[in-house]
Motif scaffolding. Structure first.
Motif, mmCIF file in Angstrom:
data_model
loop_
_atom_site.group_PDB
_atom_site.id
_atom_site.type_symbol
_atom_site.label_atom_id
_atom_site.label_comp_id
_atom_site.label_asym_id
_atom_site.label_seq_id
_atom_site.Cartn_x
_atom_site.Cartn_y
_atom_site.Cartn_z
ATOM 1 N N ALA A 18 35.439 12.132 -27.944
ATOM 2 C CA ALA A 18 36.269 11.669 -29.058
ATOM 3 C C ALA A 18 35.393 10.964 -30.087
ATOM 4 C CB ALA A 18 37.352 10.731 -28.555
ATOM 5 N N ILE A 19 35.433 11.479 -31.280
ATOM 6 C CA ILE A 19 34.718 10.848 -32.385
ATOM 7 C C ILE A 19 35.766 10.512 -33.424
ATOM 8 C CG2 ILE A 19 33.011 11.143 -34.199
ATOM 9 C CD1 ILE A 19 31.570 13.103 -32.357
ATOM 10 N N ASP A 20 35.924 9.245 -33.699
ATOM 11 C CA ASP A 20 36.936 8.824 -34.657
ATOM 12 C C ASP A 20 36.291 8.667 -36.025
ATOM 13 O OD1 ASP A 20 39.198 7.976 -35.911
ATOM 14 O OD2 ASP A 20 39.261 6.006 -34.953
ATOM 15 N N ASN A 27 38.785 14.185 -38.072
ATOM 16 C CA ASN A 27 38.626 14.244 -36.621
ATOM 17 C C ASN A 27 38.678 15.681 -36.102
ATOM 18 O OD1 ASN A 27 38.465 11.454 -36.585
ATOM 19 N ND2 ASN A 27 40.551 11.165 -35.865
ATOM 20 N N VAL A 28 39.684 16.457 -36.530
ATOM 21 C CA VAL A 28 39.790 17.833 -36.032
ATOM 22 C C VAL A 28 38.675 18.707 -36.601
ATOM 23 C CG1 VAL A 28 42.276 17.723 -35.590
ATOM 24 C CG2 VAL A 28 41.468 18.610 -37.777
ATOM 25 N N THR A 29 38.257 18.449 -37.823
ATOM 26 C CA THR A 29 37.175 19.226 -38.426
ATOM 27 C C THR A 29 35.857 19.008 -37.689
ATOM 28 O OG1 THR A 29 38.266 19.127 -40.571
ATOM 29 C CG2 THR A 29 35.925 19.666 -40.575
ATOM 30 N N VAL A 30 35.521 17.763 -37.433
ATOM 31 C CA VAL A 30 34.278 17.452 -36.714
ATOM 32 C C VAL A 30 34.352 17.965 -35.276
ATOM 33 C CG1 VAL A 30 32.853 15.564 -35.825
ATOM 34 C CG2 VAL A 30 33.627 15.522 -38.189
ATOM 35 N N ASP A 31 35.515 17.836 -34.653
ATOM 36 C CA ASP A 31 35.692 18.324 -33.289
ATOM 37 C C ASP A 31 35.465 19.840 -33.228
ATOM 38 O OD1 ASP A 31 36.536 17.832 -30.485
ATOM 39 O OD2 ASP A 31 38.235 19.115 -31.056
ATOM 40 N N GLY A 32 36.057 20.581 -34.159
ATOM 41 C CA GLY A 32 35.853 22.032 -34.207
ATOM 42 C C GLY A 32 34.402 22.392 -34.456
ATOM 43 N N PHE A 33 33.761 21.666 -35.368
ATOM 44 C CA PHE A 33 32.349 21.909 -35.671
ATOM 45 C C PHE A 33 31.497 21.724 -34.417
ATOM 46 C CE2 PHE A 33 28.127 20.348 -36.679
ATOM 47 C CZ PHE A 33 27.666 21.314 -37.556
#
Length: 146
Positions: A18-20, A27-33
């Motif tokens: 989890a990166i806030d 959050n969803v963009t960085v998670d997908g990346f």
């Protein structure tokens, strides 16, 4: 006649990081990346290891080329995935509902954006827009089945 049956289950480990970033879209963009970028880099590494083993020799040049390719593939596919999940999330927020149409619109917009950034051919941009929407919609429908 005796019968035997084999029942097993295969499960994969689930890793959640989890990166806030302070906003759900980021959050969803960085998670997908990060997730898809890691998969792409790993695939690139596995492919290069196969070629190195097949050739039977390892050199510093091979390692450097593999690392460069891993970074390039990871960054490219991570960026595409980040744009897609960001677009899909944005569609969800704009439309106020979560359904397959968000995936279709997000995929189409991502296909158009990535294609327009790498090509000036209008026909290719249109085809990539259609392809992006179709792939995203198919993936969403497959998620409903599983």
């Amino acid at each position: 006649m005796p019968r035997s049956r084999f029942a097993a289950s295969l499960s994969t480990p689930k890793v959640e990081v989890a990166i806030d970033m302070g906003h759900p879209l980021l959050n969803v963009t960085v998670d997908g990346f990060l997730k898809i970028g890691t998969v792409a880099a790993t695939r690139s590494a596995a492919e290069d290891v196969y070629h190195i083993v097949k050739k039977g020799s390892l050199s510093r040049h091979n390692v450097e080329q593999t690392l460069k390719k891993m970074c390039k593939e990871g960054a490219y596919w991570g960026t595409v995935a980040g744009v897609y999940v960001g677009m899909e999330y944005g569609m969800q927020r704009i439309r106020g509902t979560r359904d397959w149409k968000n995936a279709m619109i997000g995929g189409a917009l991502t296909g158009a954006l990535v294609s327009a950034a790498s090509s000036n051919n209008k026909d290719k941009v249109v085809m990539d827009t259609i392809t992006g929407g179709a792939i995203a919609t198919a993936a969403e429908f497959l998620n409903y089945l599983i």
